[in-house]
Design an enzyme around this catalytic site. Structure first.
Site, PDB file in Angstrom:
ATOM      1  N   TYR A 187       0.623  -1.282   0.050  1.00  0.00           N
ATOM      2  CA  TYR A 187      -0.083   0.106   0.128  1.00  0.00           C
ATOM      3  C   TYR A 187       0.774   1.286  -0.132  1.00  0.00           C
ATOM      4  O   TYR A 187       2.042   1.147   0.517  1.00  0.00           O
ATOM      5  CB  TYR A 187      -0.881   0.094   1.073  1.00  0.00           C
ATOM      6  CG  TYR A 187      -1.656   1.086   1.483  1.00  0.00           C
ATOM      7  CD1 TYR A 187      -2.879   1.359   0.568  1.00  0.00           C
ATOM      8  CD2 TYR A 187      -1.460   2.077   2.452  1.00  0.00           C
ATOM      9  CE1 TYR A 187      -3.497   2.536   0.744  1.00  0.00           C
ATOM     10  CE2 TYR A 187      -2.637   3.227   2.651  1.00  0.00           C
ATOM     11  CZ  TYR A 187      -3.517   3.328   1.782  1.00  0.00           C
ATOM     12  OH  TYR A 187      -4.003   4.689   1.962  1.00  0.00           O
ATOM     13  N   THR A 189       1.503   3.901   1.796  1.00  0.00           N
ATOM     14  CA  THR A 189       2.442   4.445   2.706  1.00  0.00           C
ATOM     15  C   THR A 189       3.311   3.271   3.296  1.00  0.00           C
ATOM     16  O   THR A 189       4.150   3.702   4.391  1.00  0.00           O
ATOM     17  CB  THR A 189       1.232   4.601   3.877  1.00  0.00           C
ATOM     18  OG1 THR A 189       0.673   3.577   4.256  1.00  0.00           O
ATOM     19  CG2 THR A 189       0.520   5.729   3.594  1.00  0.00           C
ATOM     20  N   LYS A 190       3.321   2.102   2.728  1.00  0.00           N
ATOM     21  CA  LYS A 190       4.235   1.000   3.412  1.00  0.00           C
ATOM     22  C   LYS A 190       5.821   1.020   2.816  1.00  0.00           C
ATOM     23  O   LYS A 190       6.062   1.943   2.143  1.00  0.00           O
ATOM     24  CB  LYS A 190       3.698  -0.243   3.025  1.00  0.00           C
ATOM     25  CG  LYS A 190       2.287  -0.592   3.563  1.00  0.00           C
ATOM     26  CD  LYS A 190       2.011  -0.381   4.991  1.00  0.00           C
ATOM     27  CE  LYS A 190       0.744  -0.277   5.663  1.00  0.00           C
ATOM     28  NZ  LYS A 190      -0.264  -1.183   5.463  1.00  0.00           N
ATOM     29  N   ASN A 191       6.682   0.265   3.410  1.00  0.00           N
ATOM     30  CA  ASN A 191       8.012   0.556   3.211  1.00  0.00           C
ATOM     31  C   ASN A 191       8.172   0.445   1.629  1.00  0.00           C
ATOM     32  O   ASN A 191       9.416   1.210   1.100  1.00  0.00           O
ATOM     33  CB  ASN A 191       8.873  -0.436   3.761  1.00  0.00           C
ATOM     34  CG  ASN A 191       8.842  -0.210   5.654  1.00  0.00           C
ATOM     35  OD1 ASN A 191       8.316   1.053   5.937  1.00  0.00           O
ATOM     36  ND2 ASN A 191       9.557  -0.716   6.233  1.00  0.00           N
TER      37      ASN A 191
END
Ligand SMILES: *Cc1c(COP(=O)(O)O)cnc(C)c1O
Length: 393
Positions: A187, A189-191
């Site tokens: 997603y 916002t993930k790393n």
């Protein structure tokens, strides 16, 4: 302040190479599941391979939520089965259990790590318990030895929610390869990101095949070949499945992102250390120190930098006042998370009272996540530090 100056929480770093790879998919007019989705599965499986072990099977999906849902189904969870998960997680973890027809049972968390507390898990095991669903919170590994020992003793399945934990290691082993299945999120916002996207890892070829089939309507695996140019093939609908497959446009972004996973992590480590130094003397609770990876083999994925704001220590400033203050300064923050039993849908359905999970409830009232993405410049980080210090002294 113009809206351009607003520091959006969790914004990903997108460079020319991701853009070019997406354009390449567009120009080839190969938008759906195809060669790039397969290549991205291979790249993630390679990254998640433990020393001396074969690569895990990896199935690309359109979200981690889909991965958790299909893991529950593929591991054979049925109505009446209980799955023990953490009270301190995103709603998707709990929703996936419910959508699979099983019953979520919440365990409280460790006050230092925010991870599921194995002692509370042990207390909540019943004859109906069939699986554990730990979340590696913020990217810090759960106590997997204790959880796997409980799973072995009570013959439980284990699904690791690795939405925060792409880089996470536990005693030298990659998060997501320790239990039966591990679900990753890409997603925005993930790393590392694909916009929307997820993947399941498993060491069991049959489980991987079942997840792959369920992700595409339950059509026999030959149906995936519809996406190639081998010529027409009939397919059989062998199970009533879902529409959870990953597109090549998503995988195009991921293929270029995973090449940068190391430098992105290093950048977040620099930001993390800057925050730890800058806030050391303030009346806040900062994240527990990082483990020495060389000594323990455990590695934090540094997905979230969370602080606790306790009004008893800050002279009356509470978490919500703090995040409104930062918002007015143009700094976006996150709340990860209000405890699961505070949400009305679960309270209605299960009769949960937040006070029954005292640690998760307190964290949920006090926690705030500061920006921690590879996109942050040194000037952005200085702004966050100054913003925090303008309210908390
Ligand atoms: C983001 C997240 C998910 C869901 O990931 P999606 O890819 O958005 O479905 C699940 N669990 C946790 C802990 C998350 O943070």
């Amino acid at each position: 302040m113009s809206s351009n100056d607003y520091l959006v929480f969790g914004q990903p770093l997108i460079a020319r190479d991701e853009i070019d790879e997406v354009v390449d998919s567009m120009q080839k007019a190969w938008l759906g599941t195809g060669p790039k989705a397969a290549a991205f599965e291979k790249a993630v499986a390679t990254y998640k391979t433990n020393p001396g072990s074969p690569a895990p099977y990896a199935v690309g999906l359109n979200s981690c939520t889909a991965g958790l849902h299909l893991s529950c189904l593929a591991l054979g969870l049925e109505p009446g089965d209980e799955v023990i998960t953490t009270a301190m997680t995103f709603c998707a973890t709990v929703n996936a259990i419910i959508h699979a027809g099983a019953t979520p049972v919440l365990a409280d968390v460790d006050p230092a790590t925010f991870n599921i507390d194995p002692a509370d898990v042990a207390r909540k095991i019943t004859p109906r318990t069939k699986a554990l669903l730990p979340v590696h919170f913020a990217g810090r590994p759960c106590d997997m030895d204790a959880l796997m020992a409980l799973a072995k003793k009570h013959r439980l399945r284990v699904i690791e929610d690795c939405a925060h934990a792409i880089e996470t290691l536990y005693k030298g082993r990659a998060a997501g390869t320790i239990g039966d299945c591990g679900a990753l999120s890409f997603y925005s916002t993930k790393n590392i990101v694909t916009g929307e996207g997820g993947m399941v890892l498993t060491g069991d070829e049959a489980i991987a095949a079942r997840i792959k089939m369920l992700a595409l309507h339950g059509m026999s695996l030959d149906a995936w070949k519809r996406f190639s140019d081998d010529g027409y093939k009939h397919y059989d609908v062998a199970e009533v499945g879902f529409k959870y497959n990953m597109m090549d446009i998503q995988a195009a972004i991921g293929l270029r992102q995973i090449e940068k996973i190391g430098p992105y992590w290093e950048r977040r480590l620099a930001v993390w250390n800057r925050y730890q130094d800058a806030f050391a003397g303030l009346p806040l609770t900062l994240p527990a120190p990082l483990e020495d990876t060389a000594a323990t083999g455990s590695k934090h994925a540094l997905h979230l930098y969370t602080i606790l704001i306790d009004p008893a220590r800050t002279g009356g400033v509470d978490r919500d006042a703090f995040l409104i203050h930062l918002h007015r300064l143009g700094i976006g923050t996150g709340v990860h998370y209000r405890a699961i039993p505070t949400h009305s849908a679960y309270r209605k359905r299960f009769g949960w009272e937040p006070a029954d999970w005292p640690v998760a409830h307190r964290i949920g009232e006090q926690t705030v996540s500061l920006p921690l993405s590879a996109k942050l410049t040194d000037a952005d980080v200085d702004r966050v530090v100054a913003g925090v210090k303008s309210l908390i002294r």
